[in-house]
Design a protein around this motif. Sequence first.
Motif, short mmCIF file in Angstrom:
data_model
loop_
_atom_site.label_atom_id
_atom_site.label_comp_id
_atom_site.label_asym_id
_atom_site.label_seq_id
_atom_site.Cartn_x
_atom_site.Cartn_y
_atom_site.Cartn_z
N TYR A 112 -4.92 6.60 -1.94
CA TYR A 112 -4.07 5.48 -1.56
C TYR A 112 -4.07 4.43 -2.67
O TYR A 112 -5.02 4.30 -3.42
CB TYR A 112 -4.48 4.88 -0.23
N THR A 127 0.13 5.55 0.84
CA THR A 127 -0.67 6.76 1.03
C THR A 127 0.01 7.84 0.21
O THR A 127 1.21 8.08 0.38
CB THR A 127 -0.74 7.15 2.52
N GLN A 155 0.83 11.50 -1.00
CA GLN A 155 0.88 12.90 -0.57
C GLN A 155 1.99 13.61 -1.34
O GLN A 155 3.04 13.02 -1.58
CB GLN A 155 1.19 13.01 0.93
N CYS A 202 -8.27 11.58 0.90
CA CYS A 202 -6.92 11.02 0.81
C CYS A 202 -6.87 9.96 -0.29
O CYS A 202 -7.82 9.21 -0.47
CB CYS A 202 -6.51 10.38 2.13
N LYS A 215 1.14 17.55 4.06
CA LYS A 215 -0.25 17.25 3.68
C LYS A 215 -1.04 18.49 3.28
O LYS A 215 -2.26 18.44 3.20
CB LYS A 215 -0.98 16.53 4.82
N TRP A 230 0.84 -1.19 0.00
CA TRP A 230 0.00 0.00 0.00
C TRP A 230 0.88 1.25 0.00
O TRP A 230 2.03 1.20 0.43
CB TRP A 230 -0.94 0.03 1.21
N SER A 233 4.69 10.87 -0.06
CA SER A 233 3.99 9.59 0.03
C SER A 233 4.76 8.62 0.90
O SER A 233 5.98 8.71 1.04
CB SER A 233 3.84 8.98 -1.37
#
Length: 133
Positions: free
Chosen positions: A53, A9, A11, A51, A16, A7, A84
Amino acid sequence: MYEFHGWITIQVTASKAEQEQLEAIIPKIQLKITEYAWGSGLLSLNTACGCYYLHVGGFTKGKGQEADEIMSLYRYIGEIAPGSYGLLYSRDDENQEGADNEFRVLVLARGQLKEQRDPFLSPCIPVIENALS
């Protein structure tokens, strides 16, 4: 067999606060994903609560094109969105470098990829599997 689960996330920066820039980066990631013609496995870009992902996962007969594409995708996201972060766990039971009995962990943080040994599920025999009798 090659097994992978991961995975990210996504950014733009570690702060952020760059939502407008993120909206420009997401189509680039979507385009990159469409370049891959996967016959099996999971490769999805999702959004929740504002967000973004990415999820990847699956099993392949051997470490091949999909493994290379996953690595390429993790590098690409690290380059265009260095805020990220994420993990990729993989296991290659045909590894010729003595790592066939362990998971490897690819860590993405601040635009950098680092490979580490897995302390939780490795060595696979005896932690999660029995030795062949």
